[in-house]
Design an enzyme around this catalytic site. Structure first.
Site, short mmCIF file in Angstrom:
data_model
loop_
_atom_site.label_atom_id
_atom_site.label_comp_id
_atom_site.label_asym_id
_atom_site.label_seq_id
_atom_site.Cartn_x
_atom_site.Cartn_y
_atom_site.Cartn_z
N ASP A 82 56.12 11.69 137.18
CA ASP A 82 57.38 10.95 137.22
C ASP A 82 58.51 11.89 136.80
OD1 ASP A 82 58.08 7.60 136.94
OD2 ASP A 82 59.60 9.08 136.34
N ILE A 83 59.62 11.81 137.49
CA ILE A 83 60.76 12.70 137.22
C ILE A 83 61.37 12.42 135.85
CG2 ILE A 83 62.63 11.28 138.21
CD1 ILE A 83 63.54 13.86 139.69
N ASN A 141 54.90 -2.13 138.68
CA ASN A 141 55.98 -3.11 138.79
C ASN A 141 55.95 -3.71 140.20
OD1 ASN A 141 57.08 -2.85 136.18
ND2 ASN A 141 57.96 -0.88 136.78
N GLU A 143 61.83 -0.44 141.14
CA GLU A 143 62.96 0.31 141.70
C GLU A 143 62.62 0.93 143.05
OE1 GLU A 143 64.01 3.21 138.77
OE2 GLU A 143 64.87 1.71 137.41
N VAL A 144 61.38 1.40 143.17
CA VAL A 144 60.99 2.07 144.41
C VAL A 144 59.96 1.18 145.11
CG1 VAL A 144 59.98 4.13 145.44
CG2 VAL A 144 61.40 4.33 143.37
N HIS A 165 53.14 1.81 143.82
CA HIS A 165 52.75 2.89 142.91
C HIS A 165 52.24 2.33 141.61
CE1 HIS A 165 57.03 2.01 142.27
NE2 HIS A 165 56.85 2.32 140.99
N HIS A 181 51.96 3.55 137.61
CA HIS A 181 52.31 4.51 136.56
C HIS A 181 51.08 4.71 135.68
CE1 HIS A 181 56.85 3.94 136.85
NE2 HIS A 181 56.42 2.87 137.49
P1 5GP Z 1 59.43 1.52 139.31
O1 5GP Z 1 60.53 1.01 138.43
O2 5GP Z 1 59.72 1.30 140.76
O3 5GP Z 1 58.08 1.04 138.88
O4 5GP Z 1 59.34 3.08 139.02
C1 5GP Z 1 59.90 4.07 139.84
C2 5GP Z 1 59.68 5.39 139.13
O5 5GP Z 1 59.96 6.42 140.05
C3 5GP Z 1 60.58 5.62 137.91
O6 5GP Z 1 59.77 5.81 136.75
C4 5GP Z 1 61.37 6.87 138.27
O7 5GP Z 1 61.57 7.74 137.18
C5 5GP Z 1 60.50 7.51 139.35
N1 5GP Z 1 61.26 8.29 140.32
C6 5GP Z 1 62.38 7.89 141.00
N2 5GP Z 1 62.82 8.86 141.82
C7 5GP Z 1 61.93 9.90 141.68
C8 5GP Z 1 61.86 11.20 142.27
O8 5GP Z 1 62.66 11.60 143.10
N3 5GP Z 1 60.82 11.98 141.88
C9 5GP Z 1 59.88 11.57 140.96
N4 5GP Z 1 58.92 12.43 140.65
N5 5GP Z 1 59.94 10.34 140.38
C10 5GP Z 1 60.96 9.52 140.73
#
Ligand code: 5GP
Length: 125
Positions: free
Chosen positions: A36-37, A94, A102-103, A107, A109
């Site tokens: 994760d970034i 999520n 968010e994405v 996925h 974590h």
């Molecule tokens: P969500 O809230 O959808 O479960 O988590 C999305 C995750 O994607 C977040 O923890 C965020 O830090 C990670 N993320 C978003 N953009 C990027 C990216 O460009 N590269 C990487 N490695 N992680 C990302």
């Protein structure tokens, strides 16, 4: 539940196509894992299927058994390779609005490497 159609230009789809760099952890026939970034723990790995699925429900209801097994076996392999098995770790996925997803590419974590604290703050009344 999430009703959005899959967006092929979401950030994880672009990572899979190599359009955005990511720090690879490992991969398999149907799945890919990268850091994760914005890491929320000493180890914070994201595991994604290569296929186009928006979230856990979409993945579990539409993916083949081969894809589903491949995905969860990779999670388990990473847990071993990242030395998370002796001390434990947390899986989070999520799903939809209330979770804050968010994405919209499914996925999981993987979080570990230190005590993580309570999973959630007490709910606000
Ligand atoms: P969500 O809230 O959808 O479960 O988590 C999305 C995750 O994607 C977040 O923890 C965020 O830090 C990670 N993320 C978003 N953009 C990027 C990216 O460009 N590269 C990487 N490695 N992680 C990302």
């Amino acid at each position: 539940m999430n009703k959005k159609p899959y967006d092929p230009n979401n950030v994880f789809a672009r990572i899979l196509r190599g359009e955005i760099p990511a720090e690879r952890v490992c991969d398999s026939k149907h799945s890919f894992a990268f850091y994760d970034i914005s890491h929320a723990a000493p180890v914070h790995v994201l595991v994604i299927p290569r296929g186009e699925y928006t979230d856990f429900h979409d993945f579990t209801s539409r993916a083949t058994n081969e894809e589903i097994i491949d995905f969860w076996k990779l999670v388990d392999t990473i847990a071993a390779e990242q030395s998370l098995l002796p001390t434990g770790f947390r899986l989070i996925s999520n799903i939809g609005h209330d979770s804050g997803q968010e994405v919209f590419h499914f996925h999981v974590h993987m979080l570990g490497g230190a005590p993580l604290g309570p999973i959630l703050a007490p709910a606000q009344k």
